[in-house]
Scaffold this active site. Structure first.
Site, PDB file in Angstrom:
ATOM      1  N   ASP A  13      33.571 -11.731 -42.406  1.00  0.00           N
ATOM      2  CA  ASP A  13      32.314 -12.306 -42.864  1.00  0.00           C
ATOM      3  C   ASP A  13      32.600 -13.717 -43.397  1.00  0.00           C
ATOM      4  O   ASP A  13      33.756 -14.075 -43.653  1.00  0.00           O
ATOM      5  CB  ASP A  13      31.737 -11.407 -43.969  1.00  0.00           C
ATOM      6  N   ASP A  15      30.111 -15.841 -45.847  1.00  0.00           N
ATOM      7  CA  ASP A  15      29.678 -16.023 -47.238  1.00  0.00           C
ATOM      8  C   ASP A  15      30.235 -14.918 -48.121  1.00  0.00           C
ATOM      9  O   ASP A  15      30.107 -13.733 -47.817  1.00  0.00           O
ATOM     10  CB  ASP A  15      28.148 -16.036 -47.319  1.00  0.00           C
ATOM     11  N   LYS A 184      24.232  -7.282 -38.924  1.00  0.00           N
ATOM     12  CA  LYS A 184      24.797  -6.281 -39.829  1.00  0.00           C
ATOM     13  C   LYS A 184      23.714  -5.726 -40.749  1.00  0.00           C
ATOM     14  O   LYS A 184      22.862  -6.486 -41.210  1.00  0.00           O
ATOM     15  CB  LYS A 184      25.901  -6.915 -40.678  1.00  0.00           C
ATOM     16  N   ASP A 209      32.460  -8.722 -47.978  1.00  0.00           N
ATOM     17  CA  ASP A 209      32.284  -8.620 -49.433  1.00  0.00           C
ATOM     18  C   ASP A 209      31.158  -7.660 -49.816  1.00  0.00           C
ATOM     19  O   ASP A 209      30.908  -7.475 -51.001  1.00  0.00           O
ATOM     20  CB  ASP A 209      32.000  -9.996 -50.031  1.00  0.00           C
TER      21      ASP A 209
END
Length: 266
Positions: A13, A15, A184, A209
């Site tokens: 990912d 961010d 996602k 995250d």
């Protein structure tokens, strides 16, 4: 039990893993440099559909992270690929920005408000009531409803912003029609990314995250997963979910030795 395979490819990912508010997270540049030096295929994934891969490369480079354009995969690109497979050379009415419109043009779609096959909703910082109203009316007339991702909100320097999921809920309430979300946590996003780099799920790791998007989509696609704690998930939150990541690490800096060694984990 069979031994886990060595790690041959990586998905990560963006961010909360590599950057936070456009500032590089310590270790992110080293992680990408280690991947490029290793020669292992990788993709940087994002549910953000605003920007093209070229735009995102420039933004990451400004943060000191050198990611090739071809190593970036967005929910807009996954959505365009999905629609091209479902209905080649189709038509769409788009509520979104350049990342989404460019991706759809690239697969041969025509953008129109006249009897489109699909209404495609993506991220934008300038949601228009007129556009949303048009989307509602087209869906009521039979257009199929697609959205790039279900994220209800996104970050900004001033605080939260409404994102695709929130606007999708508004349109769904008005029409009684729910969209199909491509990004996602749909494992379709993971599968399309694996296909892009010709990777196998059993030898690929997903880093993220968020437990509710990154980890669950990786898990459902058959990947091993690494949760980093530099984004939205705290160690205490991990225990609330009925599934667990393969590994939990403080930050992307802790993943660099795994890239250099080739794993395995799990």
């Amino acid at each position: 039990m069979t031994q886990p395979q060595p790690i041959e490819s990586w998905l990560t990912d963006m961010d909360g893993v590599l950057v936070h508010e456009e500032h590089a997270i310590p270790g992110a540049a080293d992680f990408i440099a280690a991947l490029r030096e290793s020669g292992r295929p990788f993709l940087v994934l994002t549910n953000n559909s605003i920007y093209t891969a070229r735009d995102l490369r420039a933004r990451l480079l400004a943060s000191g992270i050198d990611v090739p354009e071809e190593a970036i995969w967005t929910s807009a690109m996954a959505t365009a690929q999905f629609l091209a497979a479902q209905r080649p050379q189709g038509t769409a009415y788009v509520v979104g920005e350049a990342g989404l419109t460019t991706a759809l043009h690239d697969v041969g779609y025509i953008l129109t408000s006249r009897h489109p096959d699909y209404v495609v909703l993506g991220e934008t910082r300038t949601y228009s009531f007129e556009q949303i109203t048009q989307a509602i009316r087209l869906i009521e007339k039979g257009a199929r409803f697609i959205a790039t991702n279900p994220d209800p909100s996104g970050p900004s320097t001033e605080g939260k912003l409404p994102a695709t999921g929130s606007v999708a809920a508004l349109i769904s309430t008005a029409t009684g029609r729910k969209p199909y979300f491509v990004g996602k946590p749909n494992p379709l996003m993971m599968r399309s990314a694996l296909n892009q780099i010709d990777a196998h799920s059993e030898s690929t790791v997903m880093i993220g995250d968020r437990m509710d998007t990154d980890m669950v989509s990786g898990l459902e696609a058959g990947l091993r997963t690494i949760l980093v704690l530099t984004g939205s998930t705290t160690p205490e939150m991990v225990e609330r979910f009925p599934y667990r990541p393969t590994a939990v690490m403080d930050s992307i800096a802790d993943v660099v030795p795994l890239v250099e060694s080739g794993g395995p984990i799990g």
